[in-house]
Design an enzyme around this catalytic site. Sequence first.
Site, PDB file in Angstrom:
ATOM      1  N   GLU A  28      10.841 -10.180 -25.678  1.00 61.10           N
ATOM      2  CA  GLU A  28      11.827 -10.725 -26.592  1.00 61.10           C
ATOM      3  C   GLU A  28      11.529 -12.144 -27.066  1.00 61.10           C
ATOM      4  OE1 GLU A  28      15.754 -10.161 -24.968  1.00 61.10           O
ATOM      5  OE2 GLU A  28      15.616  -7.979 -25.145  1.00 61.10           O
ATOM      6  N   GLU A  54      14.310  -1.224 -23.386  1.00 64.86           N
ATOM      7  CA  GLU A  54      15.593  -1.688 -22.852  1.00 64.86           C
ATOM      8  C   GLU A  54      16.729  -1.144 -23.715  1.00 64.86           C
ATOM      9  OE1 GLU A  54      16.065  -5.857 -22.195  1.00 64.86           O
ATOM     10  OE2 GLU A  54      14.057  -6.127 -21.350  1.00 64.86           O
TER      11      GLU A  54
END
Length: 421
Positions: free
Chosen positions: A234, A338
């Site tokens: 991320e 995720e």
Amino acid sequence: MRHSLLAGLVAIAAPASAWLPGVHKDIYARDGSNLFNTSAVPSGDSSKRWLPASGKIRGVNMGSLFVFEPWLAETEWQNMGCGAYQSEFDCVSGLGQSAANAAFQKHWGSWITKDDITQMQSYGLNAIRIPVGYWMDESIVYSDSEHFPQGGLSYLSQLCGWASDAGFYIIIDMHGAPGAQVASNPDTGQYAPSAGFYVDYQYDRGTTFLGWLANQIHTDNNMRNVGMIGIVNEPVQGSSDDSTLLSYFYPNAYNAIRNAESALGITSNNYLHVEPMNELWGAGNPNQNLNNPVFMAYDDHRYLKYDSSVTVSQSAYLENSCTANRNSDNETPTIVGEFSLSPPTDVQDDSDWDTSTQQAFYKQWFAAQVTNYESNTAGWAFWAWKGQLGDYRWSYQDAVSAGVIPQNINDVYNENACSGY
């Protein structure tokens, strides 16, 4: 994770795909038994984890194991003596290195155990994703100014050994990057006031870590089922930092892993997949500056909790989860590395989202997500395996206990969650 993977796995520009357990090479347990001896498995036996009908990664994240996120496990964090601190960096600095090492090593030895792997296996899961920080390579930590727990590598090896013996596919992800890839977030291992990763010398430490990790994977038998390295979790979205991430770090990260493999004489059939975040993440096109890479994969994170473009309602969440194309950028293979069952924080306690009364909805929503991911991508990994929130929306283990996720993951298709879309 942001709070604040393969039978069809193919390389984007390669003549053949890198290995998958049971597909491209046999995997053996320590007792010598072939974990993928299909002739020994009765037809239709749901205990066979690598299902030829789907060939999909079905996994869970080892959240708060090697990169601790206090929000997910507050009691554990307090028991470690870290309750007054925001991140691993802060806790180690506060406790001192020796005391912190003892506290974290106790945590690493108990948070995820062999029994957890056995339980995952019994549920039909076949993969784990392990977030780690660059500080696991202790040689690149600045001892005078960086404070991280020491001794994690042996625990990582042990976990990978248990998972490999069980026939699991393993992804290891650089979740915490040097300098922190995002600001003010403990999931980088440090609650940094600014994102300090996006400069050459920090990128270089990141690539050093990735080369080191690739070497560890190929030389430690416990890690024989690690097939993929996530090169940074991320990174910042829509920032000017994107340009150097794409032009400098991504090519060098790819080369560091391949150079480590070349130095060991690793042949291409046993290459690791190199996995950046996909373009849908919003930090640019990861392929932009890669010249003819082989054995790539792409990480997609899908949290409707943070997606303001989707109406916050049960019906909208089900429709979007069934219809959203998580491979619309044509980056293949993509793994939804995720996702969770959590709605936005400001409504999560409302009656429509109450975990005690809305189990039927959450069961449908989980089924909708994984049905779509298995249809359009190479698979998924839920965030996370366990937590201490008393909230199954973030805990696969708790969601199974609550009847929201079936004990046999194959049964998810009995829900027909997307039949109307």
